[in-house]
Design a protein around this motif. Structure first.
Motif, PDB file in Angstrom:
ATOM      1  N   ILE A   1      62.365-105.730  45.694  1.00  0.00           N
ATOM      2  CA  ILE A   1      63.587-105.586  46.020  1.00  0.00           C
ATOM      3  C   ILE A   1      64.953-105.369  45.014  1.00  0.00           C
ATOM      4  O   ILE A   1      64.698-105.842  44.014  1.00  0.00           O
ATOM      5  CB  ILE A   1      64.084-106.914  46.997  1.00  0.00           C
ATOM      6  CG1 ILE A   1      63.214-106.917  48.266  1.00  0.00           C
ATOM      7  CG2 ILE A   1      65.449-106.815  47.534  1.00  0.00           C
ATOM      8  CD1 ILE A   1      63.427-105.847  49.283  1.00  0.00           C
ATOM      9  N   SER A   2      65.703-104.417  45.192  1.00  0.00           N
ATOM     10  CA  SER A   2      66.668-104.479  44.144  1.00  0.00           C
ATOM     11  C   SER A   2      67.680-105.543  44.347  1.00  0.00           C
ATOM     12  O   SER A   2      68.349-105.652  45.315  1.00  0.00           O
ATOM     13  CB  SER A   2      67.415-103.054  44.534  1.00  0.00           C
ATOM     14  OG  SER A   2      68.733-103.163  43.739  1.00  0.00           O
ATOM     15  N   LEU A   3      67.752-106.362  43.111  1.00  0.00           N
ATOM     16  CA  LEU A   3      68.408-107.494  43.082  1.00  0.00           C
ATOM     17  C   LEU A   3      70.087-107.104  43.059  1.00  0.00           C
ATOM     18  O   LEU A   3      70.857-107.767  43.861  1.00  0.00           O
ATOM     19  CB  LEU A   3      68.348-108.415  41.850  1.00  0.00           C
ATOM     20  CG  LEU A   3      66.887-109.043  41.770  1.00  0.00           C
ATOM     21  CD1 LEU A   3      66.519-109.631  40.421  1.00  0.00           C
ATOM     22  CD2 LEU A   3      66.495-109.806  43.002  1.00  0.00           C
ATOM     23  N   GLU A   4      70.328-106.087  42.552  1.00  0.00           N
ATOM     24  CA  GLU A   4      71.826-105.592  42.371  1.00  0.00           C
ATOM     25  C   GLU A   4      72.143-105.467  43.712  1.00  0.00           C
ATOM     26  O   GLU A   4      73.388-105.787  44.388  1.00  0.00           O
ATOM     27  CB  GLU A   4      71.820-104.513  41.547  1.00  0.00           C
ATOM     28  CG  GLU A   4      71.688-104.545  39.976  1.00  0.00           C
ATOM     29  CD  GLU A   4      70.349-104.778  39.724  1.00  0.00           C
ATOM     30  OE1 GLU A   4      69.456-104.380  40.416  1.00  0.00           O
ATOM     31  OE2 GLU A   4      69.963-105.230  38.537  1.00  0.00           O
ATOM     32  N   LEU A   5      71.450-104.507  44.572  1.00  0.00           N
ATOM     33  CA  LEU A   5      71.759-104.366  45.863  1.00  0.00           C
ATOM     34  C   LEU A   5      71.747-105.446  46.745  1.00  0.00           C
ATOM     35  O   LEU A   5      72.546-105.449  47.675  1.00  0.00           O
ATOM     36  CB  LEU A   5      70.454-103.228  46.095  1.00  0.00           C
ATOM     37  CG  LEU A   5      70.895-102.610  47.813  1.00  0.00           C
ATOM     38  CD1 LEU A   5      72.300-101.926  48.001  1.00  0.00           C
ATOM     39  CD2 LEU A   5      69.834-101.747  48.095  1.00  0.00           C
ATOM     40  N   ARG A   6      70.990-106.361  46.487  1.00  0.00           N
ATOM     41  CA  ARG A   6      70.870-107.591  47.445  1.00  0.00           C
ATOM     42  C   ARG A   6      72.157-108.361  47.112  1.00  0.00           C
ATOM     43  O   ARG A   6      72.789-108.650  47.950  1.00  0.00           O
ATOM     44  CB  ARG A   6      69.458-108.572  46.815  1.00  0.00           C
ATOM     45  CG  ARG A   6      69.518-109.748  47.459  1.00  0.00           C
ATOM     46  CD  ARG A   6      68.196-110.319  46.594  1.00  0.00           C
ATOM     47  NE  ARG A   6      68.744-111.875  47.152  1.00  0.00           N
ATOM     48  CZ  ARG A   6      67.953-112.446  48.073  1.00  0.00           C
ATOM     49  NH1 ARG A   6      67.274-111.666  48.810  1.00  0.00           N
ATOM     50  NH2 ARG A   6      68.366-113.650  48.331  1.00  0.00           N
ATOM     51  N   ASP A   7      72.514-108.432  45.774  1.00  0.00           N
ATOM     52  CA  ASP A   7      73.816-109.319  45.566  1.00  0.00           C
ATOM     53  C   ASP A   7      74.978-108.556  46.274  1.00  0.00           C
ATOM     54  O   ASP A   7      75.779-109.144  46.695  1.00  0.00           O
ATOM     55  CB  ASP A   7      73.878-109.403  44.143  1.00  0.00           C
ATOM     56  CG  ASP A   7      73.161-110.269  43.307  1.00  0.00           C
ATOM     57  OD1 ASP A   7      72.512-111.068  44.184  1.00  0.00           O
ATOM     58  OD2 ASP A   7      72.691-110.086  42.450  1.00  0.00           O
TER      59      ASP A   7
ATOM     60  N   ARG B   1      65.620-102.175  53.764  1.00  0.00           N
ATOM     61  CA  ARG B   1      64.802-103.364  53.332  1.00  0.00           C
ATOM     62  C   ARG B   1      65.393-104.439  52.760  1.00  0.00           C
ATOM     63  O   ARG B   1      64.942-105.593  53.259  1.00  0.00           O
ATOM     64  CB  ARG B   1      63.724-102.833  52.257  1.00  0.00           C
ATOM     65  CG  ARG B   1      62.677-103.722  51.623  1.00  0.00           C
ATOM     66  CD  ARG B   1      61.972-103.000  50.967  1.00  0.00           C
ATOM     67  NE  ARG B   1      61.222-102.048  51.261  1.00  0.00           N
ATOM     68  CZ  ARG B   1      60.027-101.893  52.054  1.00  0.00           C
ATOM     69  NH1 ARG B   1      59.640-103.011  52.227  1.00  0.00           N
ATOM     70  NH2 ARG B   1      59.709-100.854  52.636  1.00  0.00           N
ATOM     71  N   VAL B   2      66.449-104.529  52.206  1.00  0.00           N
ATOM     72  CA  VAL B   2      67.263-105.736  51.749  1.00  0.00           C
ATOM     73  C   VAL B   2      67.824-106.301  52.839  1.00  0.00           C
ATOM     74  O   VAL B   2      67.715-107.488  52.798  1.00  0.00           O
ATOM     75  CB  VAL B   2      68.546-105.144  50.612  1.00  0.00           C
ATOM     76  CG1 VAL B   2      69.178-106.457  50.356  1.00  0.00           C
ATOM     77  CG2 VAL B   2      67.819-104.753  49.548  1.00  0.00           C
ATOM     78  N   TYR B   3      68.388-105.690  53.979  1.00  0.00           N
ATOM     79  CA  TYR B   3      69.032-106.252  54.985  1.00  0.00           C
ATOM     80  C   TYR B   3      67.809-107.190  55.640  1.00  0.00           C
ATOM     81  O   TYR B   3      68.093-108.064  56.168  1.00  0.00           O
ATOM     82  CB  TYR B   3      69.476-105.308  55.899  1.00  0.00           C
ATOM     83  CG  TYR B   3      71.061-104.723  55.681  1.00  0.00           C
ATOM     84  CD1 TYR B   3      71.910-105.697  55.529  1.00  0.00           C
ATOM     85  CD2 TYR B   3      71.148-103.367  55.533  1.00  0.00           C
ATOM     86  CE1 TYR B   3      73.197-105.287  55.064  1.00  0.00           C
ATOM     87  CE2 TYR B   3      72.662-102.911  55.186  1.00  0.00           C
ATOM     88  CZ  TYR B   3      73.640-103.952  55.097  1.00  0.00           C
ATOM     89  OH  TYR B   3      74.973-103.806  54.582  1.00  0.00           O
ATOM     90  N   LEU B   4      66.635-106.499  55.667  1.00  0.00           N
ATOM     91  CA  LEU B   4      65.522-107.111  56.495  1.00  0.00           C
ATOM     92  C   LEU B   4      65.289-108.546  55.674  1.00  0.00           C
ATOM     93  O   LEU B   4      64.986-109.314  56.637  1.00  0.00           O
ATOM     94  CB  LEU B   4      64.378-106.099  56.717  1.00  0.00           C
ATOM     95  CG  LEU B   4      64.706-105.257  57.847  1.00  0.00           C
ATOM     96  CD1 LEU B   4      63.394-104.278  57.607  1.00  0.00           C
ATOM     97  CD2 LEU B   4      64.399-105.913  59.147  1.00  0.00           C
ATOM     98  N   GLU B   5      65.191-108.257  54.445  1.00  0.00           N
ATOM     99  CA  GLU B   5      64.885-109.340  53.604  1.00  0.00           C
ATOM    100  C   GLU B   5      66.023-110.766  53.716  1.00  0.00           C
ATOM    101  O   GLU B   5      65.255-111.693  53.735  1.00  0.00           O
ATOM    102  CB  GLU B   5      64.675-109.027  52.122  1.00  0.00           C
ATOM    103  CG  GLU B   5      63.967-110.033  51.238  1.00  0.00           C
ATOM    104  CD  GLU B   5      64.591-110.297  49.919  1.00  0.00           C
ATOM    105  OE1 GLU B   5      63.455-110.662  49.240  1.00  0.00           O
ATOM    106  OE2 GLU B   5      65.426-109.976  49.686  1.00  0.00           O
ATOM    107  N   ILE B   6      67.178-110.379  53.654  1.00  0.00           N
ATOM    108  CA  ILE B   6      68.136-111.259  53.923  1.00  0.00           C
ATOM    109  C   ILE B   6      67.882-112.076  55.239  1.00  0.00           C
ATOM    110  O   ILE B   6      68.095-113.009  55.405  1.00  0.00           O
ATOM    111  CB  ILE B   6      69.479-110.613  53.597  1.00  0.00           C
ATOM    112  CG1 ILE B   6      69.715-110.139  52.148  1.00  0.00           C
ATOM    113  CG2 ILE B   6      70.614-111.622  54.055  1.00  0.00           C
ATOM    114  CD1 ILE B   6      70.832-109.312  51.815  1.00  0.00           C
ATOM    115  N   PHE B   7      67.635-111.210  56.277  1.00  0.00           N
ATOM    116  CA  PHE B   7      67.457-111.761  57.426  1.00  0.00           C
ATOM    117  C   PHE B   7      66.426-112.698  57.685  1.00  0.00           C
ATOM    118  O   PHE B   7      66.478-113.850  58.073  1.00  0.00           O
ATOM    119  CB  PHE B   7      67.287-110.578  58.578  1.00  0.00           C
ATOM    120  CG  PHE B   7      66.852-111.001  59.983  1.00  0.00           C
ATOM    121  CD1 PHE B   7      67.615-111.789  60.642  1.00  0.00           C
ATOM    122  CD2 PHE B   7      65.377-110.859  60.215  1.00  0.00           C
ATOM    123  CE1 PHE B   7      66.983-112.228  61.885  1.00  0.00           C
ATOM    124  CE2 PHE B   7      64.799-111.487  61.234  1.00  0.00           C
ATOM    125  CZ  PHE B   7      65.765-112.049  62.362  1.00  0.00           C
TER     126      PHE B   7
END
Lengths: 536, 181
Positions: free
Chosen positions: A86-92, A208-214
């Motif tokens: 996962i892209s950490l920047e995008l996640r942040d 994908r990031v949205y799903l991971e955060i969820f």
């Protein structure tokens, strides 16, 4: 005896044969032989090392090969589970956006209710309930927004019906409690759909990031919910506040439901464990800390970007909500000041309210530590002063029956500032215990005056001048340790806190210390401090 | 020089003791190597083998039995010389026969070796002089029959004959005492 010549067995030298008649060898000098032998011995001494290094090399090479093979196997396993990083920047970025949504939701809630802080009976609710009501509503709307975002992703890839709503999958605040097996099954199935899409779906990185955060949220929820008991008596009780109170539904989930949650927890963990950063599936605290950190980073990252004091005040409330578990339960003063401030939007009213308070008291250990340290320092300066003189000087009364110290509010500030001066000028002379006492006095006290100093209105004021400071306590591991120990004590008392909160607390002390520097440096103080100093 | 004390010092890895041994036995060791190799090894090779022999003594001093220092040195030296000759693919001098009496008996270990050694000494004593000296010079010190003949003022052919006969005598004696040669 094979390969062994018979006469080699003659170990005794035949003495009766003249040596000169035996040997006609060329003249070989013993010194020359001695030199050669010396070389062999020195070389041979290094042989074991060579063997050692050779063995080590072989061992290391073998270890590397094994590690590589193991790593490949693990990587294959992880790859199987997590597909791609996962892209950490995008996640942040996404988390910060979620926090911003939450903040805006809180502002909306505050604006909707101008009688903030006053309940239907006209009474002032306690701060916990106050902030909880606001934050629940805000969180509810925020979580709904993020739930709908996940639903949109699932709908986009035809994983669910187009008309599915958050409540249909139990992904709303109210139903997330999963009080029965039916709701639990809905939620677990929903999570499984998200995992399948996370693994196998040809989706965008952002999705994908949205799903991971969820899934991270779901991880915490499934873990914390599976063993939660909430009976009808609990539901009828007034002791439960916050989101538990809001549900008011006893848990009817069976063991089957709990098993579903447990299995889902394990499945989620295996899916996102590489991004969670831990490998022990039972290390729930680490998981939660990791998730909370992401949240708090979003909170505070956003908080620092706020411009107006009004926004900052509202953000402060949010932060207080986040730190709710850390706060002192006796925070009525904060509540009153908050209301005052909110009503008037001025510091003066809040200050007036604060400065006209009558006797305040601190816990005896803190007070004793400060006074004793102060007295000791004064004595060091050849101004001998007794403990009683110190008490008198600051109009501090000691009640031996309750073992509490009482003192006038004006003198209280006087004492605080003097303490801070002492910290500043005599920091090196203070013991860890004394320094800790001084720090504590401005932070965690029974009457919350000092807590106010660092947490609400005054904190906001100080915040305006806060920059480029350094405070030794941040670098003092002993003090950090003491504060952490204090944190543990607070947990024992039922106040859950985490390291982050403690560090924030220390940070606030440092900000407070800035005020002292500011005063000593004769910079232009804000009106608040002019008034405050004028009262001394 | 007290050999037993020398061996004891060697066992303690006393470098001075090693120096003493080298000074004392270099001629002996290098001479045996020379005798064994004839002219087929260079001076440099002999020096190397001699040095290797003393180095081996240094690292295996604890194995040297009391009173056997010289024998031990010569045994090592001869084995190293043979190894060297094998490496350069040169057969050992036919004049220095291997006395093809490699024991086929089943005795193993030091006790058996010591029994055979004692039996050999007895047998050598029994065959009498000059056969005994000839055998020792030839097989123990690896002297060629020509050199033995010069030393004992005999014809080389006579020396060779005596060696053959003495070998038969030794084989017979040792066989009678239970050793298969």
């Amino acid at each position: 005896m094979k390969d062994k010549y018979l006469f080699d067995l003659l170990k005794d030298y035949p003495e009766n044969i003249p040596e000169e008649s035996i040997f006609d060898s060329p003249d070989i000098a013993p010194d020359r032989i001695e030199k050669l032998v010396s070389e062999r011995i020195s070389t041979n001494k290094t042989k074991p090392k060579k063997k050692f290094f050779k063995k080590m090399f072989v061992f290391v090479a073998a270890a590397v090969i094994v590690a590589t093979l193991t790593g490949m196997a693990v990587k294959r396993f992880l790859d199987f589970n997590m597909d791609q990083p996962i892209s950490l920047e995008l996640r942040d970025e996404i988390i910060e956006q979620e926090m911003k949504d939450y903040y805006e939701a809180i502002c909306d809630e505050l604006d909707k209710n101008k009688t903030f802080g006053i309940n239907n009976n006209g009474d002032s609710p306690d701060c916990d309930e106050l902030t909880m009501d606001v934050s629940i509503s805000a969180y509810d709307s925020t979580i709904r927004k993020s739930s709908e975002r996940i639903l949109d992703i699932l709908k986009k890839y035809d994983k669910i019906d187009k008309d599915t709503k958050p409540e249909d999958v139990c992904d709303t605040y109210e139903q997330r409690f999963m009080v029965n097996d039916e709701d639990t099954e809905k939620f677990c199935n929903y999570v499984q759909i998200c995992i399948d899409l996370f693994h196998n779906g040809d989706i965008t990185e952002k999705e994908r990031v949205y799903l991971e955060i969820f899934l991270e949220k779901a991880l915490v929820i499934t873990h914390s919910t599976q063993n939660m008991k909430f009976t009808q008596d609990d539901a009828n009780s007034t002791e439960h506040t916050g989101w538990v109170l809001k549900n008011k539904r006893p848990i009817e989930r069976s063991e089957t439901g709990n098993k579903m949650l447990s299995d889902t927890y394990n499945t989620i963990f295996n899916t996102i464990r590489s991004t969670v950063g831990i490998n022990d599936i039972n290390d729930y605290d680490s998981i939660k800390q990791r998730v909370d950190k992401a949240r708090s980073d979003g909170y505070y990252g956003y908080y620092d970007k706020l411009d107006t004091e009004y926004d900052r005040f509202k953000a402060c409330l949010i932060l207080s909500d986040y730190e709710n578990n850390y706060k002192n339960s006796e925070n009525e003063k904060f509540e009153e000041i908050s209301q005052k401030y909110y009503a008037t939007h001025t510091y003066d009213d809040a200050l007036k309210k604060m400065s006209t308070e009558n006797d305040k008291y601190l816990d005896k250990d803190t007070m004793s530590g400060c006074i004793e340290a102060y007295s000791r320092l004064i004595r060091n300066e050849d101004c001998f002063i007794t403990m009683q003189q110190t008490l008198d000087r600051f109009n501090i009364n000691y009640d031996c029956t309750t073992d509490d110290y009482y003192f006038n509010s004006d003198k209280f500030f006087d004492f605080i500032f003097l303490c801070c001066d002492l910290i500043k000028d005599h920091k090196e002379e203070l013991t860890d215990e004394e320094l800790f006492a001084f720090i504590t006095i401005s932070g965690v006290t029974k009457n919350n005056m000092a807590w106010l100093f660092s947490n609400s209105v005054i904190h906001l004021e100080i915040e305006n001048f806060y920059s480029n400071y350094e405070y030794s306590v941040k670098k003092n591991p002993k003090i950090m340790h003491k504060l952490r120990k204090r944190k543990e004590n607070m947990i024992i008392k039922g106040r859950k806190a985490d390291i982050k909160a403690v560090e924030l607390f220390i940070d606030k002390q440092a900000r407070y210390n800035y005020k002292i520097n500011f005063m000593n440096d004769n910079l232009n103080p804000p009106p608040f401090f002019v008034n405050l100093v004028g009262q001394m | 020089m007290n050999e037993s004390k020398l061996v004891e010092r060697l066992r303690r890895h006393d470098e001075a003791a090693l120096s003493d041994v080298i000074q004392t036995y270099t001629r002996l060791v290098s001479g045996v190597v020379y005798n064994l190799s004839g002219s087929r090894l260079s001076i440099s090779d002999i020096e190397e083998i001699t040095a290797d022999t003393f180095a081996a003594l240094w690292f295996n001093a604890e194995k040297v039995q009391e009173g056997c220092l010289k024998g031990y040195l010569l045994c090592i030296a001869k084995n190293k010389a043979r190894d060297r000759l094998r490496k350069i693919k040169i057969d050992e001098d036919n004049d220095i026969e291997n006395l093809d009496i490699i024991s086929e008996m089943t005795v193993e270990g030091e006790i058996e070796e010591q029994m055979l050694s004692d039996a050999l000494k007895d047998a050598l004593d029994e065959i009498g002089e000059p056969d005994r000296e000839i055998m020792i010079r030839h097989y123990y010190f690896c002297q060629s029959s020509t050199r033995i003949a010069e030393a004992l003022e005999m014809k080389p052919k006579t020396v060779k004959t005596k060696i053959l006969r003495a070998k038969d005598k030794l084989r017979k004696i040792l066989t009678e005492r239970g050793f298969t040669l």
